[in-house]
Design an enzyme around this catalytic site. Structure first.
Site, mmCIF file in Angstrom:
data_model
loop_
_atom_site.group_PDB
_atom_site.id
_atom_site.type_symbol
_atom_site.label_atom_id
_atom_site.label_comp_id
_atom_site.label_asym_id
_atom_site.label_seq_id
_atom_site.Cartn_x
_atom_site.Cartn_y
_atom_site.Cartn_z
ATOM 1 N N HIS A 1 -5.257 -3.770 -2.420
ATOM 2 C CA HIS A 1 -4.961 -2.728 -3.403
ATOM 3 C C HIS A 1 -4.824 -3.279 -4.824
ATOM 4 O O HIS A 1 -4.576 -2.504 -5.756
ATOM 5 C CB HIS A 1 -3.700 -1.969 -3.001
ATOM 6 C CG HIS A 1 -3.855 -1.216 -1.719
ATOM 7 N ND1 HIS A 1 -4.293 0.084 -1.662
ATOM 8 C CD2 HIS A 1 -3.655 -1.598 -0.435
ATOM 9 C CE1 HIS A 1 -4.355 0.480 -0.403
ATOM 10 N NE2 HIS A 1 -3.969 -0.525 0.358
ATOM 11 N N LYS B 1 -12.118 0.153 -1.231
ATOM 12 C CA LYS B 1 -11.137 0.793 -2.115
ATOM 13 C C LYS B 1 -11.684 0.788 -3.544
ATOM 14 O O LYS B 1 -12.565 1.557 -3.860
ATOM 15 C CB LYS B 1 -9.785 0.110 -1.960
ATOM 16 C CG LYS B 1 -9.219 0.282 -0.547
ATOM 17 C CD LYS B 1 -7.885 -0.373 -0.368
ATOM 18 C CE LYS B 1 -7.276 -0.055 0.995
ATOM 19 N NZ LYS B 1 -8.099 -0.525 2.147
ATOM 20 N N SER C 1 0.789 -1.225 0.000
ATOM 21 C CA SER C 1 0.000 0.000 0.000
ATOM 22 C C SER C 1 0.822 1.276 0.000
ATOM 23 O O SER C 1 0.317 2.330 -0.397
ATOM 24 C CB SER C 1 -0.945 0.003 1.203
ATOM 25 O OG SER C 1 -0.217 -0.052 2.421
#
Length: 386
Positions: free
Chosen positions: A203, A235, A175
């Site tokens: 991610h 996300k 990240s």
């Protein structure tokens, strides 16, 4: 009594003091932060789905049918059919046999790692893993051994000399650096040394791989290669919550043992239905991903041409390495004066001496948005010296 105020003052002097910004309105490229309109390059909304009309409509339509609150834990009376539907969709989307819906990615990692390893076992963790993985390892009460970042050869030596049950845990996309773990090699070494591999693809999910199925799917790795897959929905998916996916037996084991799943109120079921819609958008989002990757390529080319030090990342996470805390803060503040929000990341989130600006790009950004950032970076380059 401990002098907490002195510690806060010391953090300010060291350039480590953190503040919260008050955001008004939806998450989108142009935010209102503390009453000021800013073009944001620090959100994890990688596909621009946090404010997508279809997700909002799905949530609005679900509320009359499901109500708002989850009201109870999954093992009491909180496991709604909407949660179950999302789990089935997540399992199918990730190519896994089963999935569990957790409240947050942090809780997913805490629950899975501390359930799958315990006293007498050994957990091997990449040195740059996310804080939730680090805390999950500590909570497990297993012996924790950290291997050098991405160094599969060192990990193999450590695994070979360690008896008993072994768990290897890594981020899929890191990240703060934006690089991708050597997942194929990790799967091979775990198979060779009878270790259980856990990959947190927070991610990579939605961004990498065919139809956004993540960094594991990008390499064609299956459940046998990566038995435990963790992902988040806050996300790229643009909603909320997280999941752990894998073999039916292991997911059943987590239902029995994962404390962050057992002892917490279930997420609002309407959010689960909105996440089902978001999965459809991700699956159909090749154009979004193509646009996102064009932004990434342009940013890397032009920022490097200005003399900025970038990390080897092909993901939406594009750190600009600065080094000193105060210098990183100064550049962040200069960009804010230009109407741009790019946060400075400092220890302990990153190692000492590796403060950086963490630029994150979204499919919701236009090339004109990116031009604003690049122009400001060019104008502010003098702040870093020669």
């Amino acid at each position: 009594m401990r002098d907490f105020n002195a510690e806060l003052e010391q953090r300010k002097l060291a350039g480590l003091y953190r503040i919260r910004r008050q955001i008004a309105g939806p998450q989108q490229p142009v935010l209102t932060a503390n009453g000021k309109r800013l073009l944001s390059f620090c959100s994890n909304d990688y596909l621009g789905l946090a404010n997508h009309p279809s997700n909002i409509e799905a949530l609005r339509n679900a509320l009359p049918e499901t109500g708002l609150g989850g009201a109870a834990s999954h093992l009491i009376c909180g496991h709604h059919e909407a949660h179950h539907l999302l789990e089935e969709r997540l399992a199918a989307f990730t190519g896994r046999s089963s999935a569990l819906f957790f409240s947050t990615g942090y809780m997913a990692n805490l629950g899975a790692i501390s359930a799958l390893a315990g006293r007498g076992d050994t957990v091997f963790s990449d040195q740059l893993n996310h804080a939730s993985i680090i805390d999950g390892c500590s909570l497990s009460r297993a012996t924790v051994r950290r291997y050098p970042h991405g160094d599969v050869a060192s990990l193999a030596v450590m695994l070979a000399e360690t008896p008993g049950h072994k768990l290897v845990v890594t981020d899929g996309v890191f990240s703060m650096d934006g690089d991708v773990a050597p997942l194929r090699e990790l799967a091979d070494v775990c198979r060779a040394h009878d270790a259980l591999l856990v990959v947190d693809d927070a991610h990579g999910f939605g961004v990498l791989g065919p139809q956004g199925r993540g960094s594991v799917a990008e390499l064609g790795l299956c459940e046998a290669d990566v038995p435990v897959l963790v992902g988040t929905l806050g996300k790229a998916a643009g909603t909320s919550g997280a999941f752990v996916a894998g073999p039916v037996m292991l997911m059943d084991y987590l239902v029995q043992k994962a404390r962050t799943y057992i002892y917490t109120t279930a997420m609002p079921p309407a959010l689960a239905l909105a996440s089902c819609t978001s999965l459809e958008l991700i699956e159909q989002g090749d154009d979004r991903r193509a646009h996102l990757h064009s932004l990434i390529e342009r940013f890397r080319r032009d920022a490097a041409a200005f003399g900025y030090q970038l990390m080897p990342s092909r993901t939406p996470v594009q750190p600009i390495m600065i080094g000193g805390n105060q210098e990183a803060l100064a550049l962040s503040q200069a960009l804010e004066a230009c109407g741009l929000l790019v946060t400075a990341i400092r220890p302990p989130t990153v190692p000492e001496g590796e403060a950086r600006l963490r630029v994150t790009l979204s499919a919701a950004h236009s090339h004109d948005d990116l031009e604003c950032l690049l122009q400001a970076l060019s104008d502010c380059r003098h702040l870093l010296g020669s």
